[in-house]
Design a protein around this motif. Structure first.
Motif, PDB file in Angstrom:
ATOM      1  N   GLN A  58       0.830  -1.247   0.067  1.00 12.59           N
ATOM      2  CA  GLN A  58      -0.034  -0.171   0.169  1.00 12.59           C
ATOM      3  C   GLN A  58       0.748   1.275  -0.061  1.00 12.59           C
ATOM      4  O   GLN A  58       0.403   2.053  -0.607  1.00 12.59           O
ATOM      5  CB  GLN A  58      -0.987  -0.116   1.115  1.00 12.59           C
ATOM      6  N   ALA A  59       1.888   1.126   0.660  1.00 12.26           N
ATOM      7  CA  ALA A  59       2.770   2.277   0.818  1.00 12.26           C
ATOM      8  C   ALA A  59       3.547   2.650  -0.402  1.00 12.26           C
ATOM      9  O   ALA A  59       3.689   3.713  -1.088  1.00 12.26           O
ATOM     10  CB  ALA A  59       3.800   2.155   2.005  1.00 12.26           C
ATOM     11  N   LEU A  60       4.126   1.645  -1.112  1.00  9.23           N
ATOM     12  CA  LEU A  60       4.764   1.548  -2.244  1.00  9.23           C
ATOM     13  C   LEU A  60       3.760   2.257  -3.225  1.00  9.23           C
ATOM     14  O   LEU A  60       4.076   3.174  -4.342  1.00  9.23           O
ATOM     15  CB  LEU A  60       5.342   0.251  -2.871  1.00  9.23           C
ATOM     16  N   GLU A  61       2.633   1.991  -3.317  1.00  9.71           N
ATOM     17  CA  GLU A  61       1.466   2.314  -4.413  1.00  9.71           C
ATOM     18  C   GLU A  61       1.278   3.707  -4.235  1.00  9.71           C
ATOM     19  O   GLU A  61       1.143   4.664  -5.179  1.00  9.71           O
ATOM     20  CB  GLU A  61       0.285   1.445  -4.285  1.00  9.71           C
ATOM     21  N   VAL A  62       1.374   4.299  -2.856  1.00 13.58           N
ATOM     22  CA  VAL A  62       1.162   5.549  -2.666  1.00 13.58           C
ATOM     23  C   VAL A  62       2.566   6.567  -3.306  1.00 13.58           C
ATOM     24  O   VAL A  62       2.447   7.856  -3.842  1.00 13.58           O
ATOM     25  CB  VAL A  62       1.081   5.867  -1.281  1.00 13.58           C
ATOM     26  N   CYS A  63       3.780   5.777  -3.183  1.00 13.51           N
ATOM     27  CA  CYS A  63       4.751   6.813  -3.387  1.00 13.51           C
ATOM     28  C   CYS A  63       5.193   6.524  -4.871  1.00 13.51           C
ATOM     29  O   CYS A  63       6.053   7.013  -5.335  1.00 13.51           O
ATOM     30  CB  CYS A  63       5.968   5.803  -2.495  1.00 13.51           C
ATOM     31  N   LYS A  64       4.568   5.469  -5.673  1.00 13.62           N
ATOM     32  CA  LYS A  64       5.237   4.987  -6.978  1.00 13.62           C
ATOM     33  C   LYS A  64       5.332   6.503  -7.874  1.00 13.62           C
ATOM     34  O   LYS A  64       4.504   7.431  -7.830  1.00 13.62           O
ATOM     35  CB  LYS A  64       4.176   4.185  -7.549  1.00 13.62           C
ATOM     36  N   ASP A  65       6.282   6.673  -8.235  1.00 17.21           N
ATOM     37  CA  ASP A  65       6.700   8.002  -9.270  1.00 17.21           C
ATOM     38  C   ASP A  65       6.741   9.249  -8.603  1.00 17.21           C
ATOM     39  O   ASP A  65       6.848  10.321  -9.069  1.00 17.21           O
ATOM     40  CB  ASP A  65       5.735   8.073 -10.413  1.00 17.21           C
ATOM     41  N   ARG A  66       6.543   9.418  -7.078  1.00 19.36           N
ATOM     42  CA  ARG A  66       6.085  10.462  -6.435  1.00 19.36           C
ATOM     43  C   ARG A  66       7.316  10.865  -5.461  1.00 19.36           C
ATOM     44  O   ARG A  66       7.591  12.002  -5.078  1.00 19.36           O
ATOM     45  CB  ARG A  66       4.762  10.500  -5.686  1.00 19.36           C
ATOM     46  N   ILE A  67       8.026   9.777  -5.116  1.00 20.68           N
ATOM     47  CA  ILE A  67       8.961   9.754  -3.978  1.00 20.68           C
ATOM     48  C   ILE A  67      10.000   8.508  -3.770  1.00 20.68           C
ATOM     49  O   ILE A  67       9.187   7.607  -3.960  1.00 20.68           O
ATOM     50  CB  ILE A  67       8.252  10.352  -2.571  1.00 20.68           C
ATOM     51  N   VAL A  68      11.170   8.803  -3.606  1.00 13.76           N
ATOM     52  CA  VAL A  68      11.875   7.692  -3.423  1.00 13.76           C
ATOM     53  C   VAL A  68      11.671   6.976  -2.199  1.00 13.76           C
ATOM     54  O   VAL A  68      11.494   7.779  -1.382  1.00 13.76           O
ATOM     55  CB  VAL A  68      13.618   7.988  -3.605  1.00 13.76           C
ATOM     56  N   VAL A  69      11.874   5.682  -1.978  1.00  9.78           N
ATOM     57  CA  VAL A  69      11.474   4.925  -0.852  1.00  9.78           C
ATOM     58  C   VAL A  69      12.726   4.040  -0.381  1.00  9.78           C
ATOM     59  O   VAL A  69      13.486   3.523  -0.746  1.00  9.78           O
ATOM     60  CB  VAL A  69      10.372   4.007  -0.835  1.00  9.78           C
ATOM     61  N   ASN A  70      13.095   4.319   1.160  1.00 10.34           N
ATOM     62  CA  ASN A  70      14.143   3.773   1.652  1.00 10.34           C
ATOM     63  C   ASN A  70      13.291   2.719   2.703  1.00 10.34           C
ATOM     64  O   ASN A  70      12.839   2.983   3.405  1.00 10.34           O
ATOM     65  CB  ASN A  70      15.086   4.479   2.529  1.00 10.34           C
ATOM     66  N   VAL A  71      13.740   1.561   2.344  1.00 10.22           N
ATOM     67  CA  VAL A  71      12.790   0.173   3.032  1.00 10.22           C
ATOM     68  C   VAL A  71      13.880   0.023   3.971  1.00 10.22           C
ATOM     69  O   VAL A  71      14.715  -0.649   4.051  1.00 10.22           O
ATOM     70  CB  VAL A  71      12.490  -0.729   2.489  1.00 10.22           C
ATOM     71  N   ASP A  72      13.799   0.556   5.349  1.00  9.67           N
ATOM     72  CA  ASP A  72      14.715   0.305   6.229  1.00  9.67           C
ATOM     73  C   ASP A  72      14.121  -0.917   7.238  1.00  9.67           C
ATOM     74  O   ASP A  72      12.927  -1.318   7.198  1.00  9.67           O
ATOM     75  CB  ASP A  72      14.628   1.386   7.169  1.00  9.67           C
ATOM     76  N   HIS A  73      15.198  -1.682   7.552  1.00  8.38           N
ATOM     77  CA  HIS A  73      15.148  -2.956   8.204  1.00  8.38           C
ATOM     78  C   HIS A  73      14.596  -3.980   7.235  1.00  8.38           C
ATOM     79  O   HIS A  73      14.000  -5.164   7.439  1.00  8.38           O
ATOM     80  CB  HIS A  73      13.986  -2.898   9.423  1.00  8.38           C
ATOM     81  N   GLY A  74      14.952  -3.624   5.947  1.00 10.30           N
ATOM     82  CA  GLY A  74      14.332  -4.565   4.693  1.00 10.30           C
ATOM     83  C   GLY A  74      15.211  -5.520   4.337  1.00 10.30           C
ATOM     84  O   GLY A  74      14.770  -6.473   3.380  1.00 10.30           O
ATOM     85  N   TYR A  75      16.386  -5.364   4.502  1.00 12.87           N
ATOM     86  CA  TYR A  75      17.379  -6.330   3.892  1.00 12.87           C
ATOM     87  C   TYR A  75      17.195  -7.669   4.215  1.00 12.87           C
ATOM     88  O   TYR A  75      17.381  -8.478   3.258  1.00 12.87           O
ATOM     89  CB  TYR A  75      18.857  -5.816   4.166  1.00 12.87           C
ATOM     90  N   GLY A  76      16.592  -8.129   5.570  1.00 13.25           N
ATOM     91  CA  GLY A  76      16.277  -9.438   5.766  1.00 13.25           C
ATOM     92  C   GLY A  76      15.289 -10.153   4.675  1.00 13.25           C
ATOM     93  O   GLY A  76      15.039 -11.202   4.862  1.00 13.25           O
TER      94      GLY A  76
END
Length: 317
Positions: A143-161
């Protein structure tokens, strides 16, 4: 063929509109109006003087942290990157939450891993001062990525795992190029992981200057300079200045967190807000910093604009 006066006026109007709108359409078609792409361009340009602003957990001062309204708010501010924290539910849904438990940020309690996503929807999100917002729920990463698409870069923190799961999602949404992920993992491990995929998200290592392996990890990544280095330090000393010089000399970007004093040698957002922004942020910028993660994004943007450090390159540059 003879045209009426009304027809001639319509044709003239269409001609004028085509002159006005075609350039805009061309920019749109080429992606020039895609805000996320413009930020990515700055991130990949080591010569750029533009300072990228990262909002920590979105606009958590006015909305619940890691919520969709908190994301929308920083997009309206003109923030370049929103930092979001992810955790996985019992039924393998990635949701936005910083903590392992929901005690602090929702009306519920317990570990996220012990709930299915549907069960989490029984609880409301809370603002930073502990007040619940009826009807506002923990969002999924999708849901968050869909809001951000083309509008802002996203840093997915704690996401490497959860790298494979996140990557599969960004590929499906066609936004892998606008998502950034970080870790303190060795270069060899990251290379192996990335080699298993045809395309990968942007990546940077996290270097904790005071840790036992911080300097070793830093030197390892300098052999194959990444897009950027995140450097965390509780004292801004010659060692940090030397690291910063090496980062810039290697053509990488330097990411500094001004969210807490312990991460930036005391040159943090609250100190800048309470004393003198030019002195505090100026010291951070003097390191060659080109990415700042902040808890006061609007305040930082205003300072950087006045300092002339928010001028994007045009397509002609």
């Amino acid at each position: 063929m003879k045209y009426s006066d009304n027809t001639i006026r319509r044709l003239l109007l269409l001609a004028v509109l085509s002159v006005l709108l075609l350039p805009a359409y061309g920019q749109y078609a080429s992606g020039a109006l895609n805000r996320a792409k413009r930020v990515v361009r700055e991130l990949h340009d080591p010569r750029s003087d533009y300072v990228v602003v990262v909002a920590h957990r979105g606009d958590w001062r006015n909305y619940p942290e890691n919520s969709l309204p908190a994301i929308e708010s920083v997009i309206r501010m003109g923030v370049d990157v929103v930092e979001l924290d992810v955790k996985m539910t019992k039924d393998s849904v990635l949701v936005l939450c910083h903590d392992q438990t929901i005690d602090r940020t929702t009306t519920g309690s317990g570990y996220i891993r012990d709930y299915t996503y549907e069960e989490l929807l029984a609880f409301d999100l809370k603002r930073g001062h502990g007040i619940a917002i009826p009807g506002m729920k923990i969002p999924t990463l999708r849901q968050a990525l869909e809001v951000c698409k083309d509008r802002i870069v996203v840093n997915v923190d704690h996401g490497y795992g959860y790298y494979d799961e996140v990557l599969a999602m960004t590929e499906e949404l066609d936004m892998t190029d606008q998502v950034l992920i970080k870790s303190g993992k060795p270069l060899s491990e990251v290379r192996k992981n990335f080699s298993e995929h045809a395309r990968n998200m942007m990546y940077m290592p996290i270097i904790s200057v005071g840790s036992s392996n911080g300097w070793q990890l830093f030197k390892e990544y300098l052999t194959a300079p990444p897009l950027a280095f995140e450097i965390c330090f509780d004292t801004l000393d010659e060692r940090v200045e030397s690291m910063a010089w090496d980062v810039n000399a290697a053509g990488s970007k330097l990411w500094v967190n001004t969210i807490w004093a312990s991460l930036c040698g005391g040159y943090d957002d609250d100190r800048a807000f309470d004393t003198d922004a030019a002195t505090v942020y100026g010291r951070i910028l003097a390191l060659g910093t080109s990415i700042i993660q902040t808890d006061r994004p609007e305040f930082l943007i205003r300072y950087l604009e006045k300092a002339g450090r928010r001028k994007e390159k045009t397509n002609n540059n």
